[in-house]
Write a protein that holds these residues in place. Structure first.
Motif, PDB file in Angstrom:
ATOM      1  N   LEU A   1      94.480  30.763  26.006  1.00 29.16           N
ATOM      2  CA  LEU A   1      94.297  31.715  24.909  1.00 29.16           C
ATOM      3  C   LEU A   1      95.214  31.351  23.745  1.00 29.16           C
ATOM      4  CD1 LEU A   1      94.198  35.110  26.843  1.00 29.16           C
ATOM      5  CD2 LEU A   1      92.275  33.882  25.851  1.00 29.16           C
TER       6      LEU A   1
ATOM      7  N   ALA B   1      87.043  30.344  31.876  1.00 29.18           N
ATOM      8  CA  ALA B   1      86.328  30.807  30.679  1.00 29.18           C
ATOM      9  C   ALA B   1      86.818  32.175  30.217  1.00 29.18           C
ATOM     10  CB  ALA B   1      84.831  30.853  30.942  1.00 29.18           C
ATOM     11  N   ARG B   2      87.281  33.000  31.148  1.00 22.32           N
ATOM     12  CA  ARG B   2      87.820  34.322  30.777  1.00 22.32           C
ATOM     13  C   ARG B   2      89.136  34.183  30.038  1.00 22.32           C
ATOM     14  NH1 ARG B   2      85.590  35.605  35.873  1.00 22.32           N
ATOM     15  NH2 ARG B   2      87.563  35.336  36.956  1.00 22.32           N
ATOM     16  N   GLY B   3      89.811  33.055  30.199  1.00 16.92           N
ATOM     17  CA  GLY B   3      91.053  32.797  29.470  1.00 16.92           C
ATOM     18  C   GLY B   3      92.293  33.106  30.283  1.00 16.92           C
ATOM     19  N   THR B   4      93.328  32.332  30.038  1.00 15.78           N
ATOM     20  CA  THR B   4      94.641  32.517  30.654  1.00 15.78           C
ATOM     21  C   THR B   4      95.677  32.307  29.560  1.00 15.78           C
ATOM     22  OG1 THR B   4      95.085  30.210  31.197  1.00 15.78           O
ATOM     23  CG2 THR B   4      93.722  31.426  32.777  1.00 15.78           C
TER      24      THR B   4
ATOM     25  N   GLU C   1      83.049  29.472  40.405  1.00 14.09           N
ATOM     26  CA  GLU C   1      83.982  30.602  40.292  1.00 14.09           C
ATOM     27  C   GLU C   1      85.229  30.200  39.507  1.00 14.09           C
ATOM     28  OE1 GLU C   1      86.329  33.806  43.151  1.00 14.09           O
ATOM     29  OE2 GLU C   1      84.910  32.414  44.049  1.00 14.09           O
TER      30      GLU C   1
ATOM     31  N   ALA D   1      84.386  29.920  35.769  1.00 16.30           N
ATOM     32  CA  ALA D   1      84.226  31.268  35.218  1.00 16.30           C
ATOM     33  C   ALA D   1      85.595  31.897  34.960  1.00 16.30           C
ATOM     34  CB  ALA D   1      83.410  32.137  36.158  1.00 16.30           C
ATOM     35  N   ALA D   2      86.538  31.689  35.856  1.00 14.11           N
ATOM     36  CA  ALA D   2      87.892  32.232  35.680  1.00 14.11           C
ATOM     37  C   ALA D   2      88.574  31.590  34.481  1.00 14.11           C
ATOM     38  CB  ALA D   2      88.712  32.015  36.951  1.00 14.11           C
TER      39      ALA D   2
ATOM     40  N   LYS E   1      95.634  32.803  37.782  1.00 18.03           N
ATOM     41  CA  LYS E   1      96.278  34.119  37.672  1.00 18.03           C
ATOM     42  C   LYS E   1      97.723  33.999  37.213  1.00 18.03           C
ATOM     43  CE  LYS E   1      93.376  36.316  41.094  1.00 18.03           C
ATOM     44  NZ  LYS E   1      93.275  36.915  42.426  1.00 18.03           N
TER      45      LYS E   1
END
Length: 70
Positions: free
Chosen positions: A67, A60-63, A54, A57-58, A38
């Protein structure tokens, strides 16, 4: 058999991943590792010590660390 590692940050939860970019490698619990995601400073070079579904998965969403900009 080795005893499970405890999180280097909170020192209260069992570690689920180990940061391989630190010397010695630092263990992180899921909660503390997700806070790093985060904050945009995720552990990207790690060894799984437990269930990290988990966490992956976090990631994979990108940070901001994963990114591409531009």
């Amino acid at each position: 058999m080795a005893e499970p590692s405890t999180c280097a940050e909170c020192a209260t939860q069992p570690a689920v991943l180990e940061d391989l970019d630190t010397m010695p490698p630092a263990p992180w619990c899921l909660g503390c590792a997700l806070v790093l995601v985060k904050l945009g400073d995720p552990v990207l070079n790690y060894r799984a010590l437990g269930d990290i579904a988990e966490y992956t998965a976090a990631i994979a969403r990108g940070t901001t660390a994963t990114l591409r900009f531009g």
